[in-house]
Write a protein that holds these residues in place. Structure first.
Motif, PDB file in Angstrom:
ATOM      1  N   ASN A  43       0.836  -1.207   0.000  1.00 47.61           N
ATOM      2  CA  ASN A  43       0.000   0.000   0.000  1.00 47.61           C
ATOM      3  C   ASN A  43       0.862   1.245   0.000  1.00 47.61           C
ATOM      4  OD1 ASN A  43      -2.449  -1.312   0.039  1.00 47.61           O
ATOM      5  ND2 ASN A  43      -2.467  -1.483   2.270  1.00 47.61           N
ATOM      6  N   GLY A  44       0.501   2.206  -0.832  1.00 45.63           N
ATOM      7  CA  GLY A  44       1.218   3.476  -0.858  1.00 45.63           C
ATOM      8  C   GLY A  44       2.505   3.439  -1.644  1.00 45.63           C
ATOM      9  N   ALA A  45       2.753   2.345  -2.378  1.00 50.09           N
ATOM     10  CA  ALA A  45       4.013   2.216  -3.113  1.00 50.09           C
ATOM     11  C   ALA A  45       4.077   3.152  -4.320  1.00 50.09           C
ATOM     12  CB  ALA A  45       4.196   0.772  -3.580  1.00 50.09           C
ATOM     13  N   GLY A  46       2.907   3.544  -4.826  1.00 52.38           N
ATOM     14  CA  GLY A  46       2.885   4.423  -5.996  1.00 52.38           C
ATOM     15  C   GLY A  46       2.262   3.767  -7.224  1.00 52.38           C
ATOM     16  N   LYS A  47       1.542   2.660  -7.031  1.00 50.97           N
ATOM     17  CA  LYS A  47       0.940   1.950  -8.164  1.00 50.97           C
ATOM     18  C   LYS A  47      -0.170   2.789  -8.814  1.00 50.97           C
ATOM     19  CE  LYS A  47      -0.354  -1.545  -5.518  1.00 50.97           C
ATOM     20  NZ  LYS A  47       0.150  -1.098  -4.199  1.00 50.97           N
ATOM     21  N   THR A  48      -1.128   3.234  -7.993  1.00 53.09           N
ATOM     22  CA  THR A  48      -2.239   3.998  -8.536  1.00 53.09           C
ATOM     23  C   THR A  48      -1.747   5.314  -9.142  1.00 53.09           C
ATOM     24  OG1 THR A  48      -3.794   3.003  -6.994  1.00 53.09           O
ATOM     25  CG2 THR A  48      -4.460   5.080  -7.960  1.00 53.09           C
ATOM     26  N   SER A  49      -0.758   5.927  -8.503  1.00 47.48           N
ATOM     27  CA  SER A  49      -0.214   7.182  -9.044  1.00 47.48           C
ATOM     28  C   SER A  49       0.371   6.951 -10.431  1.00 47.48           C
ATOM     29  CB  SER A  49       0.858   7.736  -8.112  1.00 47.48           C
ATOM     30  OG  SER A  49       0.326   7.970  -6.837  1.00 47.48           O
ATOM     31  N   THR A  50       1.113   5.844 -10.589  1.00 46.74           N
ATOM     32  CA  THR A  50       1.693   5.524 -11.897  1.00 46.74           C
ATOM     33  C   THR A  50       0.587   5.356 -12.935  1.00 46.74           C
ATOM     34  OG1 THR A  50       3.543   4.430 -10.811  1.00 46.74           O
ATOM     35  CG2 THR A  50       3.180   3.882 -13.121  1.00 46.74           C
TER      36      THR A  50
HETATM   37  N1  LIG Z   1      -3.742  13.127  -3.997  1.00 45.16           N
HETATM   38  C1  LIG Z   1      -2.685  12.848  -3.223  1.00 45.16           C
HETATM   39  N2  LIG Z   1      -2.119  13.818  -2.491  1.00 45.16           N
HETATM   40  C2  LIG Z   1      -1.034  13.573  -1.730  1.00 45.16           C
HETATM   41  N3  LIG Z   1      -0.449  12.369  -1.625  1.00 45.16           N
HETATM   42  C3  LIG Z   1      -0.968  11.358  -2.320  1.00 45.16           C
HETATM   43  C4  LIG Z   1      -2.119  11.540  -3.166  1.00 45.16           C
HETATM   44  N4  LIG Z   1      -2.402  10.355  -3.735  1.00 45.16           N
HETATM   45  C5  LIG Z   1      -1.490   9.472  -3.285  1.00 45.16           C
HETATM   46  N5  LIG Z   1      -0.626  10.061  -2.426  1.00 45.16           N
HETATM   47  C6  LIG Z   1       0.517   9.422  -1.762  1.00 45.16           C
HETATM   48  O1  LIG Z   1       1.364   8.898  -2.761  1.00 45.16           O
HETATM   49  C7  LIG Z   1       1.848   7.627  -2.383  1.00 45.16           C
HETATM   50  C8  LIG Z   1       1.472   6.613  -3.424  1.00 45.16           C
HETATM   51  O2  LIG Z   1       0.078   6.417  -3.423  1.00 45.16           O
HETATM   52  P1  LIG Z   1      -0.650   5.432  -4.425  1.00 45.16           P
HETATM   53  O3  LIG Z   1      -0.120   5.673  -5.780  1.00 45.16           O
HETATM   54  O4  LIG Z   1      -2.111   5.566  -4.226  1.00 45.16           O
HETATM   55  O5  LIG Z   1      -0.138   4.011  -3.883  1.00 45.16           O
HETATM   56  P2  LIG Z   1      -0.679   2.534  -4.168  1.00 45.16           P
HETATM   57  O6  LIG Z   1      -1.679   2.593  -5.260  1.00 45.16           O
HETATM   58  O7  LIG Z   1       0.548   1.767  -4.533  1.00 45.16           O
HETATM   59  O8  LIG Z   1      -1.259   2.028  -2.892  1.00 45.16           O
HETATM   60  C9  LIG Z   1       1.289   7.330  -1.006  1.00 45.16           C
HETATM   61  O9  LIG Z   1       2.244   7.698  -0.067  1.00 45.16           O
HETATM   62  C10 LIG Z   1       0.089   8.233  -0.927  1.00 45.16           C
HETATM   63  O10 LIG Z   1      -0.159   8.602   0.400  1.00 45.16           O
END
Ligand SMILES: Nc1ncnc2c1ncn2[C@@H]1O[C@H](COP(=O)(O)OP(=O)(O)O)[C@@H](O)[C@H]1O
Ligand SMILES: [Mg+2]
Lengths: 259, 249
Positions: A43-50
């Motif tokens: 969790n929080g690795a950056g998958k969804t962000s990518t």
């Molecule tokens: N809108 C946002 N604003 C600030 N931080 C964010 C936001 N979205 C995600 N993060 C942070 O970026 C990191 C990666 O999140 P995310 O890509 O959702 O991880 P995953 O999908 O791998 O669980 C986490 O530390 C999360 O807290």
């Protein structure tokens, strides 16, 4: 960079910031046609962000993303039209029925929706019973299947699936794996995120392990297991004397629980 | 597997069809939006003689426009954004503005329904007759007036993310406008208030609709009210759109 044209997805040196916080750090990988690629990470690795940078919800700080030959910055609509997307949390108008939602998305993806095509989509996704029900009245699993049915509606070259099997029962999960494999046979590229090692081993041709926004390993699951089977961290977490992908994953990303 | 980007008009049609269906399924709220101004119209029957038909029609249409723009539009945007409905649409091959444009077209329909309902009820219940040109102009003025409340709503969803708080805020603003506007403009809160109230976002809209309904009584003040109305709409929309975020997740 050599045979870039065979890549359905090419991500180069992607960095994403939220304010001052760098969530994705210089990430590069590619997905080929007819390949299931898994992005694994806690969790929080950056998958969804990518994935958000690929699907256009988020503007990356730097990096180049090319989908089916279209640079997402220069040709965003063409890139989006080449992708079928399941977001981690997808929602639709609760007042609309399943059929109406499919009609809406057929319209916005420019798909001619014949009666046969609609029926086929409905039955392939086991939505026969809920086709005339309002989205708000469906169970979680049914809602998930509606979302998945929309991914393939326009026969996209690339599928982006963000934790598609989270919340599915084992039967639905197996069925989804089989459907992904069928898509792979037809030459579609699939990028899925998961934190299920079982899933990664079962369906992914290649995986990338991402943690704290960085890719720490990339390759074929069995190759990664073989490569790390003698790491002390991996042996320390292994159970019953057998090294699994999960042992490698925990060995590489640490035992600490992420929330 | 081909790449096919649909035309903007195809996209808009599909979005609009879905948004109209959604609006129809929420018709109870829509009926209430229309019923309130009609009820006020009925209750104010004794005032028609003194205040004049155009004033009454202007007030009632304004109340209806506030309800649809400030509450209907605004709360649905806040709710749908919170649920992530917009995000799924935005990853489809469409320009993001089409999502809002479709919502605003639904509002345009609501403006016509409300204005029509009040004008017809005004004739049927209160016997208010207006010149033929008044009907056409009333619809135009209603569109301009509604823009103020839609823009104010846009600003509210731009500044506040939580849909519950957006809901509470729009209700409060609606209530304040009704109180100050209706009682202020009828002189119940004193002569001074009456002078100021006409320049509030309630007063200018009420003034231009009343002026449009009876064009023979259009004055310099009405023209000034029209300019102020447009000013409100433009300023609020510009800030509202700048502040707007499709998602807070
Ligand atoms: N809108 C946002 N604003 C600030 N931080 C964010 C936001 N979205 C995600 N993060 C942070 O970026 C990191 C990666 O999140 P995310 O890509 O959702 O991880 P995953 O999908 O791998 O669980 C986490 O530390 C999360 O807290
Ligand atoms: Mg995620």
């Amino acid at each position: 960079m050599s045979d870039e044209k065979n890549f359905i997805l090419d991500v180069d040196n992607l960095s994403i910031y939220y304010g001052n916080f760098q969530a994705v750090k210089d990430v590069s990988f590619h997905v080929k046609a007819g390949e299931i690629f898994g992005l694994l990470g806690p969790n929080g690795a950056g998958k969804t962000s990518t994935l958000s940078a690929i699907d256009g919800l988020l503007k990356p700080h730097s990096g180049i993303i090319v989908v089916a030959g279209y640079n997402t910055k220069e040709k965003p609509l063409y890139a989006k039209a080449s992708m079928g997307i399941q977001l981690q949390s997808t929602n639709f108008q609760p007042e609309l029925t399943v059929e109406e939602i499919i009609e809406l998305f057929a319209g916005i993806y420019g798909v001619d929706l014949s009666k046969q095509k609609l029926d086929k989509l409905i039955s392939e996704n086991n939505l026969q019973e809920s086709r005339n029900k309002k989205f708000g009245q469906l169970s979680g699993g049914q809602q998930q299947r509606v979302s998945l049915s929309l991914c393939v509606l326009h026969d996209p070259k690339l599928l982006l699936l963000d934790e598609p099997t989270t919340g599915l029962d084992p039967q639905s999960r197996r069925q989804l794996w089989e459907r992904m494999e069928a898509m792979r046979e037809k030459g579609h590229g699939i990028l899925l995120t998961t934190h299920s090692m079982e899933e990664a081993e079962a369906v992914c041709d290649r995986i990338a392990i991402i943690d704290h926004g960085k890719i720490i390993e990339i390759g074929v699951p069995q190759t990664l297991i073989d490569k790390h089977r003698n790491d002390p961290e991996v042996i320390a977490v292994s159970r019953k004397g057998k090294i699994t992908l999960e042992d490698v994953f925990i060995g590489l990303t640490g035992r600490e629980v992420r929330v | 597997m081909q790449t096919n980007v649909p035309t903007t008009s195809t996209v808009l049609q599909s979005l609009l069809r879905a948004d109209l269906k959604t609006q129809w399924r929420n018709r109870r709220a829509v009926i209430l939006t229309i019923a309130v101004p009609v009820l006020i119209l009925y209750a104010w029957r004794p005032l028609v003689e003194k205040a004049g038909g155009p004033f009454i029609l202007g007030s009632c249409i304004t109340v209806g426009l506030m309800a649809t723009g400030l509450m209907g539009y605004t709360n649905s945007i806040a709710k749908d954004r919170d649920k992530g409905i917009f995000q799924r649409l935005r990853v489809a091959p469409l320009p993001s503005w089409t999502i809002m444009a479709s919502r605003l077209l639904v509002q345009l329909l609501m403006i016509f329904i409300i204005t029509g309902a009040v004008l017809i009820s005004g004739y049927a219940l209160d016997n208010i007759t207006i010149p033929l040109a008044g009907y056409a102009l009333a619809f135009l003025a209603a569109i301009v007036g509604a823009a103020v409340y839609l823009a104010l709503g846009q600003l509210i969803v731009g500044l506040i993310k939580n849909p519950e708080i957006v809901n509470a805020t729009t209700r409060l603003v609606y209530f304040v406008f009704i109180m100050v506007g209706m009682f202020g403009s009828t002189g119940l809160l004193g002569k001074i208030t009456e002078q100021y109230v006409i320049w509030t976002p309630y007063g200018t809209v009420q003034t231009i609709i009343a002026g449009a309904v009876d064009p023979s009584k259009w004055t310099t003040t009405t023209t000034q009210a029209l300019l102020v109305t447009i000013g409100y709409a433009v300023v609020l929309f510009v800030i509202g759109i700048r502040k707007f975020q499709w998602s807070y997740k």
